[in-house]
Design a protein around this motif. Structure first.
Motif, PDB file in Angstrom:
ATOM      1  N   CYS A 122      -4.892  -3.683 -13.523  1.00  0.00           N
ATOM      2  CA  CYS A 122      -6.071  -2.817 -13.622  1.00  0.00           C
ATOM      3  C   CYS A 122      -6.837  -2.748 -12.301  1.00  0.00           C
ATOM      4  N   SER A 123      -6.643  -3.717 -11.415  1.00  0.00           N
ATOM      5  CA  SER A 123      -7.381  -3.669 -10.149  1.00  0.00           C
ATOM      6  C   SER A 123      -6.641  -2.877  -9.070  1.00  0.00           C
ATOM      7  N   TYR A 124      -5.345  -2.647  -9.225  1.00  0.00           N
ATOM      8  CA  TYR A 124      -4.647  -1.889  -8.178  1.00  0.00           C
ATOM      9  C   TYR A 124      -3.915  -0.647  -8.686  1.00  0.00           C
ATOM     10  N   ALA A 125      -3.879  -0.442  -9.990  1.00  0.00           N
ATOM     11  CA  ALA A 125      -3.299   0.800 -10.526  1.00  0.00           C
ATOM     12  C   ALA A 125      -4.419   1.827 -10.602  1.00  0.00           C
ATOM     13  N   LYS A 126      -4.243   2.945  -9.918  1.00  0.00           N
ATOM     14  CA  LYS A 126      -5.308   3.945  -9.845  1.00  0.00           C
ATOM     15  C   LYS A 126      -4.816   5.292 -10.365  1.00  0.00           C
ATOM     16  N   ARG A 127      -5.661   5.910 -11.150  1.00  0.00           N
ATOM     17  CA  ARG A 127      -5.314   7.217 -11.725  1.00  0.00           C
ATOM     18  C   ARG A 127      -5.357   8.297 -10.633  1.00  0.00           C
ATOM     19  N   ILE A 128      -4.406   9.207 -10.705  1.00  0.00           N
ATOM     20  CA  ILE A 128      -4.395  10.362  -9.793  1.00  0.00           C
ATOM     21  C   ILE A 128      -5.497  11.320 -10.231  1.00  0.00           C
ATOM     22  N   THR A 129      -6.356  11.715  -9.263  1.00  0.00           N
ATOM     23  CA  THR A 129      -7.453  12.616  -9.631  1.00  0.00           C
ATOM     24  C   THR A 129      -7.267  14.029  -9.071  1.00  0.00           C
ATOM     25  N   GLY A 130      -6.292  14.199  -8.161  1.00  0.00           N
ATOM     26  CA  GLY A 130      -6.040  15.535  -7.624  1.00  0.00           C
ATOM     27  C   GLY A 130      -4.790  15.528  -6.761  1.00  0.00           C
ATOM     28  N   TYR A 131      -4.196  16.697  -6.586  1.00  0.00           N
ATOM     29  CA  TYR A 131      -3.018  16.786  -5.711  1.00  0.00           C
ATOM     30  C   TYR A 131      -2.905  18.160  -5.081  1.00  0.00           C
ATOM     31  N   GLN A 132      -2.225  18.177  -3.940  1.00  0.00           N
ATOM     32  CA  GLN A 132      -2.061  19.407  -3.168  1.00  0.00           C
ATOM     33  C   GLN A 132      -0.612  19.474  -2.694  1.00  0.00           C
ATOM     34  N   ARG A 133      -0.051  20.681  -2.722  1.00  0.00           N
ATOM     35  CA  ARG A 133       1.349  20.843  -2.294  1.00  0.00           C
ATOM     36  C   ARG A 133       1.488  20.708  -0.786  1.00  0.00           C
ATOM     37  N   ILE A 134       2.582  20.090  -0.341  1.00  0.00           N
ATOM     38  CA  ILE A 134       2.957  20.108   1.084  1.00  0.00           C
ATOM     39  C   ILE A 134       4.176  21.006   1.259  1.00  0.00           C
ATOM     40  N   GLY A 135       5.206  20.785   0.439  1.00  0.00           N
ATOM     41  CA  GLY A 135       6.418  21.594   0.524  1.00  0.00           C
ATOM     42  C   GLY A 135       7.646  20.723   0.373  1.00  0.00           C
ATOM     43  N   TRP A 136       8.807  21.331   0.528  1.00  0.00           N
ATOM     44  CA  TRP A 136      10.067  20.598   0.368  1.00  0.00           C
ATOM     45  C   TRP A 136      10.245  19.586   1.490  1.00  0.00           C
ATOM     46  N   LEU A 137      10.904  18.489   1.162  1.00  0.00           N
ATOM     47  CA  LEU A 137      11.159  17.459   2.175  1.00  0.00           C
ATOM     48  C   LEU A 137      12.105  17.985   3.243  1.00  0.00           C
TER      49      LEU A 137
END
Ligand SMILES: [Zn+2]
Ligand SMILES: [Zn+2]
Length: 331
Positions: free
Chosen positions: A275-290
């Motif tokens: 619980c101290s190091y697992a963090k919920r994702i609050t947002g994301y943005q596309r970069i593109g294909w690797l």
């Protein structure tokens, strides 16, 4: 078939760091089971967290190099029969920048551009189990973490561990007197349980007597004994003030709660380190294909033998001329 239901390993959500492999059949079975459990936890719809994530994407070459290192590591960890499931291909990887609830940002991969980072999760390095979907590990230092106690909601499995008798010399910096009271003079064994906690994380450090089963319920002390413990702790804490063990806060609250429940063994709640190091994702943005997915340039035509073609052309032209003459003569 597998990919639709299966959350692939960490290389999808992380670049860099060590990986923990699942080597045995039962470990793989656990992995599946935990994944299908956590899949149902997702509360937001796919793509609902698209936003502008502050900062910039890392150079593609650097990310690709790290990806290839991870793949090499996976090949070492897994038996070849698992490779089709566990080893991702660079051309399938889509890059994202994500923001976590702690404010940190990170880059992750998804399998293709139509999946979102919060449809996956990291593996807990402590237990080898995955976090609930939508949670990633943050390795940043956010200061001393408060202890989090969580109810045990599922007893998954146990493993008996054997210990030799303790030595006569005091250990752990204990006095000879304290050591004499706590020392195990015979070889002994305990059951170490893997449990699921109410937060969705897994703990592997719940210890019970060998042979204990969840249906047995916890062992309790008598009301009188609990009252005595309550009085003892109260005295201890008032004498030691803030220094009395455990210090005021979640740990001491936990002790109070356990006394209130007649000191159950095993305890119904457990400290959750994740619980101290697992963090919920609050947002994301596309970069593109690797790696670039532009269609491949058609292969160059083989060198033509110009002389032969010229000869064939000349012959064809001569034939056309001959046919024309035939027509002219026929008029
Ligand atoms: Zn963080
Ligand atoms: Zn937790």
């Amino acid at each position: 078939m597998l990919r639709g239901q299966f959350t692939p390993p960490d290389v999808f959500t992380r670049v860099g760091g060590s990986l923990r492999g699942y080597r045995t059949r039962s470990e793989v079975a656990d992995y599946w089971r935990m994944n299908t459990d956590v899949m149902t936890n997702q509360s937001t719809g796919p793509g609902s967290l698209l936003t502008n994530v502050p900062g910039r994407a890392r150079p593609q070459k650097q990310v690709l190099a790290l990806f290839e290192e991870e793949v090499a590591e996976l090949r070492r960890r897994y038996k070849p029969e698992f490779w089709p499931i566990f080893i991702p291909k660079a051309e399938d990887m889509y890059r994202w920048r994500v923001q976590l609830q702690c404010g940190c940002t990170r880059e992750v991969f998804t399998y293709g551009s139509d999946r979102f980072p919060d449809e996956n999760s990291d593996t807990d390095p402590l237990t080898g189990y995955r976090f609930p979907v939508g949670e990633l590990r943050c390795s940043a230092d956010h200061g001393p973490a408060q202890k989090n106690y969580r109810d045990i909601v599922e007893w998954i499995k146990s493993e008996v561990k054997e210990f030799p008798a303790d030595p006569e010399e005091p250990k752990y910096g204990m006095s000879a007197e304290d050591w004499a009271m706590t020392r195990q003079v015979e070889p002994h064994s305990s059951a170490f349980w893997t449990v699921k906690l109410s937060c969705g994380h897994v703990s592997t450090s719940v210890i019970t007597k060998v042979g204990w089963k969840p249906d047995d319920g916890p062992r309790l002390v008598s009301e009188q004994r609990a009252a005595q413990m309550r009085a003892d702790f109260k005295e201890w804490w008032s004498a030691g003030g803030q220094e009395g063990w455990p210090e005021e806060g979640p740990e001491r609250d936990h002790v109070r709660k356990m006394i209130g429940l007649n000191w159950p063994r095993p305890e119904p709640e457990q400290e959750c380190r994740a619980c101290s190091y697992a963090k919920r994702i609050t947002g994301y943005q596309r970069i593109g294909w690797l790696v670039s997915r532009t269609p491949p340039v058609p292969a160059q035509k083989p060198d033509v033998d110009r002389k032969k073609v010229e000869a064939r052309l000349a012959a064809a032209e001569a034939e056309v001329e001959r046919l024309r003459k035939q027509l002219d003569e026929g008029e």
